[in-house]
Design an enzyme around this catalytic site. Structure first.
Site, PDB file in Angstrom:
ATOM      1  N   GLY A   1       0.858  -1.173   0.000  1.00 23.83           N
ATOM      2  CA  GLY A   1       0.000   0.000   0.000  1.00 23.83           C
ATOM      3  C   GLY A   1       0.894   1.222   0.000  1.00 23.83           C
TER       4      GLY A   1
ATOM      5  N   CYS B   1       6.083  -5.456   0.804  1.00 27.83           N
ATOM      6  CA  CYS B   1       6.193  -4.184   0.077  1.00 27.83           C
ATOM      7  C   CYS B   1       6.135  -3.002   1.048  1.00 27.83           C
ATOM      8  CB  CYS B   1       5.162  -4.138  -1.033  1.00 27.83           C
ATOM      9  SG  CYS B   1       5.660  -3.004  -2.333  1.00 27.83           S
TER      10      CYS B   1
ATOM     11  N   ARG C   1      12.868   2.927  -0.562  1.00 21.98           N
ATOM     12  CA  ARG C   1      11.530   2.872  -1.173  1.00 21.98           C
ATOM     13  C   ARG C   1      11.626   3.038  -2.687  1.00 21.98           C
ATOM     14  NH1 ARG C   1       7.506   6.731   2.140  1.00 21.98           N
ATOM     15  NH2 ARG C   1       6.088   6.013   0.525  1.00 21.98           N
TER      16      ARG C   1
ATOM     17  N   HIS D   1       4.949  -9.037  -3.705  1.00 22.67           N
ATOM     18  CA  HIS D   1       3.558  -9.255  -3.269  1.00 22.67           C
ATOM     19  C   HIS D   1       3.127 -10.720  -3.392  1.00 22.67           C
ATOM     20  CE1 HIS D   1       2.113  -5.039  -2.936  1.00 22.67           C
ATOM     21  NE2 HIS D   1       3.123  -4.814  -3.743  1.00 22.67           N
TER      22      HIS D   1
ATOM     23  N   GLU E   1       0.728 -12.109  -1.979  1.00 21.35           N
ATOM     24  CA  GLU E   1      -0.740 -12.191  -1.912  1.00 21.35           C
ATOM     25  C   GLU E   1      -1.385 -12.043  -3.288  1.00 21.35           C
ATOM     26  OE1 GLU E   1       1.029  -9.604  -1.299  1.00 21.35           O
ATOM     27  OE2 GLU E   1      -0.044  -7.746  -1.736  1.00 21.35           O
TER      28      GLU E   1
END
Ligand code: GLN
Length: 193
Positions: free
Chosen positions: A52, A81, A107, A172, A174
């Site tokens: 996010g 992330c 980042r 990620h 997921e």
């Protein structure tokens, strides 16, 4: 076992679904809940922080006192992330962090949203579909800590790292069908408790 998926911002339902699937595959008795407040997090034995926007998630974590609960109760965290950014002690931005892993994170290490990509990576001796979306990478970690383990590298950058039962990934899991990393985290938590 109670596994919480921190539901402040980001890819929450995807983590919920894959964690449910991981538990089913493992045949263990565990509960998965999305959690939004410190008192809900306090009931968890493990917490997942999704991707996010790490500045937004970090501010809400601090405002709601969720950081205090995680630290006081020593709740193992699996961060993906933006979650990786939050686990670290330092980033290249000025932002509130959980700071429970001795890592420093860069980042947007692979560029902007349009530079997001999918590639095959290696983890636990197997191929894994790596989905990188404005992903961070590891700048460095405290090599004097013997509880830190690098789990995966891609093109020379560390993309998966573990300290104790805390795990941080640049990518990620997921957004894939592969439950192996979620299963690994759950096993690590079970083995350490
Ligand atoms: N770039 C985002 C951040 O640093 C993370 C992106 C993501 O979680 N997909 O907060």
């Amino acid at each position: 076992m109670n596994i919480g998926i921190l539901n402040l911002q980001g890819a929450v339902s995807e983590h919920y679904n894959i964690t449910k699937k991981a538990i089913k595959n493992m045949g263990i008795d565990a509960d998965v809940k999305t959690v939004r407040y410190a008192e809900d997090v306090a009931k968890c034995n493990a917490l997942i922080i999704s991707g996010g926007e790490s500045t937004v998630i970090g501010k809400l974590i601090a405002v709601r006192g969720i950081d205090k609960v995680i630290k006081e109760k020593n709740i193992p965290v699996f961060g993906t992330c933006a979650g990786m950014v939050l686990l670290g002690k330092k980033t290249d931005f000025d932002q509130p962090l959980l700071g429970i892993m001795d890592i420093s994170v860069k980042r947007n290490s692979y560029g902007r949203q349009k530079d997001s990509f999918e590639t095959s990576i290696q983890i636990f001796g197997s191929e894994y579909p790596g989905v990188f979306i404005r992903a961070p990478s590891l700048e460095g970690y405290d090599k004097s800590k013997d509880d830190i383990k690098v789990l995966s590298r891609f093109e020379g950058k560390i993309i998966a790292i573990q300290q104790g039962s805390n795990i941080a990934l640049s990518f990620h899991p997921e957004l894939t069908e592969d439950t192996s990393i979620h299963e690994y985290f759950i096993r690590e938590v079970l083995n350490s408790s």
